[in-house]
Design an enzyme around this catalytic site. Structure first.
Site, PDB file in Angstrom:
ATOM      1  N   GLU A   1      -0.892  -8.778   5.653  1.00  0.00           N
ATOM      2  CA  GLU A   1      -0.722  -8.845   7.014  1.00  0.00           C
ATOM      3  C   GLU A   1      -1.759  -8.753   7.897  1.00  0.00           C
ATOM      4  OE1 GLU A   1      -0.182  -5.978   5.527  1.00  0.00           O
ATOM      5  OE2 GLU A   1      -0.639  -4.396   6.717  1.00  0.00           O
ATOM      6  N   HIS A  45      -3.543  -5.266   2.075  1.00  0.00           N
ATOM      7  CA  HIS A  45      -2.810  -5.663   3.149  1.00  0.00           C
ATOM      8  C   HIS A  45      -2.772  -6.998   3.423  1.00  0.00           C
ATOM      9  CE1 HIS A  45      -2.170  -1.486   4.909  1.00  0.00           C
ATOM     10  NE2 HIS A  45      -2.843  -1.147   3.970  1.00  0.00           N
ATOM     11  N   ARG A  74      -7.891   2.819   1.738  1.00  0.00           N
ATOM     12  CA  ARG A  74      -7.417   3.943   0.849  1.00  0.00           C
ATOM     13  C   ARG A  74      -6.094   3.468   0.163  1.00  0.00           C
ATOM     14  NH1 ARG A  74      -4.858   7.588   3.941  1.00  0.00           N
ATOM     15  NH2 ARG A  74      -4.475   6.096   5.815  1.00  0.00           N
ATOM     16  N   CYS A 115       0.625  -1.314  -0.038  1.00  0.00           N
ATOM     17  CA  CYS A 115       0.049  -0.008  -0.075  1.00  0.00           C
ATOM     18  C   CYS A 115       0.979   1.202  -0.164  1.00  0.00           C
ATOM     19  CB  CYS A 115      -0.872  -0.024   1.100  1.00  0.00           C
ATOM     20  SG  CYS A 115      -2.319   0.717   0.917  1.00  0.00           S
TER      21      CYS A 115
HETATM   22  N1  GLN Z   1      -3.402   6.360   1.046  1.00  0.00           N
HETATM   23  C1  GLN Z   1      -2.179   5.941   1.787  1.00  0.00           C
HETATM   24  C2  GLN Z   1      -1.012   6.887   0.964  1.00  0.00           C
HETATM   25  O1  GLN Z   1      -1.226   7.597  -0.068  1.00  0.00           O
HETATM   26  C3  GLN Z   1      -1.804   4.579   1.565  1.00  0.00           C
HETATM   27  C4  GLN Z   1      -2.895   3.965   2.372  1.00  0.00           C
HETATM   28  C5  GLN Z   1      -2.096   2.418   3.081  1.00  0.00           C
HETATM   29  O2  GLN Z   1      -0.970   2.210   3.125  1.00  0.00           O
HETATM   30  N2  GLN Z   1      -3.214   1.601   3.497  1.00  0.00           N
HETATM   31  O3  GLN Z   1      -0.013   6.839   1.433  1.00  0.00           O
END
Ligand code: GLN
Length: 212
Positions: free
Chosen positions: A176, A174, A139, A81
């Site tokens: 994890e 994710h 996100r 992410c």
């Molecule tokens: N939206 C976050 C970013 O832009 C990432 C979100 C996440 O790691 N779950 O860094």
């Protein structure tokens, strides 16, 4: 193999703890990385989810930016992410700095806001020899373009959500945060074998997409 392979988890911010647990369960020795000296002796590193802008700031103020950039250019890395955002060559929404080792462009928060977070089954491609897994998307960013050397390993609704380019593994969900250990096991196996096999382009349905 003599002894456990040491795998770092960048521990400046974000979802660090669950990676430490998953790494230990697949037989690696997890190491929290907060300063350059912590990189010594590691066979690979996980860049966890969190907030990529905050991580960039903390990497720079802790003098870790340049050593980490050097490390991920030679050793296996797994960006989750925000970590995938850090590894990708081009970042949008907004444009920001990155370590630039994954030949991909990625758009931040493109799967929606925090309230639109979701859990869904992600589908293995032919390049992943195994079953589907559950993906937790928070996100999450979306890969917008992949270079020809980048192989999707898992897709969600036909678009890549876990990709590999040589020693670099990056995903928008994710692994994890679910009990499955298969993706951590895969990464630790990459760390154990100094050589990471490159996937062939013919198995890559996105081979024709290029980063521009
Ligand atoms: N939206 C976050 C970013 O832009 C990432 C979100 C996440 O790691 N779950 O860094």
């Amino acid at each position: 193999m003599a002894g456990k392979v040491k795998v770092g988890v960048l521990a400046l911010q974000g979802a660090v703890g669950p990676h430490l647990g998953h790494l230990a369960k697949v037989g690696a020795e997890p190491v929290e990385v907060r300063k350059p000296a912590h990189l010594a002796g590691l066979s690979g590193i996980i860049l966890p989810g969190g907030e990529s802008t905050t991580m960039i700031h903390l990497l720079k103020v802790n003098s870790l930016w340049a050593p980490l950039k050097e490390f991920v250019s030679v050793k296996p890395s797994f960006g989750v992410c925000a970590g995938a955002i850090l590894l990708s060559k081009k970042v949008s929404h907004p444009v920001q700095d990155s370590l630039g080792v994954l030949d991909a462009s990625i758009e931040r928060n493109a799967f929606g806001r925090q309230a639109e977070s979701f859990v869904a089954e992600v589908e293995p491609t032919a390049a992943w020899q195994g079953d589907g897994v559950e993906g937790v998307f928070i996100r999450a960013p979306r890969f917008r373009n992949l270079g020809s050397g980048v192989t999707p390993l898992f897709c969600f609704k036909g678009e890549p959500v876990l990709v590999q380019q040589g020693k670099v593994l990056a995903g928008s969900f994710h692994p994890e945060l679910t009990p499955s250990l298969v993706i951590h096991h895969f990464f630790v196996t990459q760390c154990q074998s100094e050589e990471t096999p490159w996937m062939t382009d013919s198995r890559n349905p996105y081979a024709s997409l290029s980063v521009n």
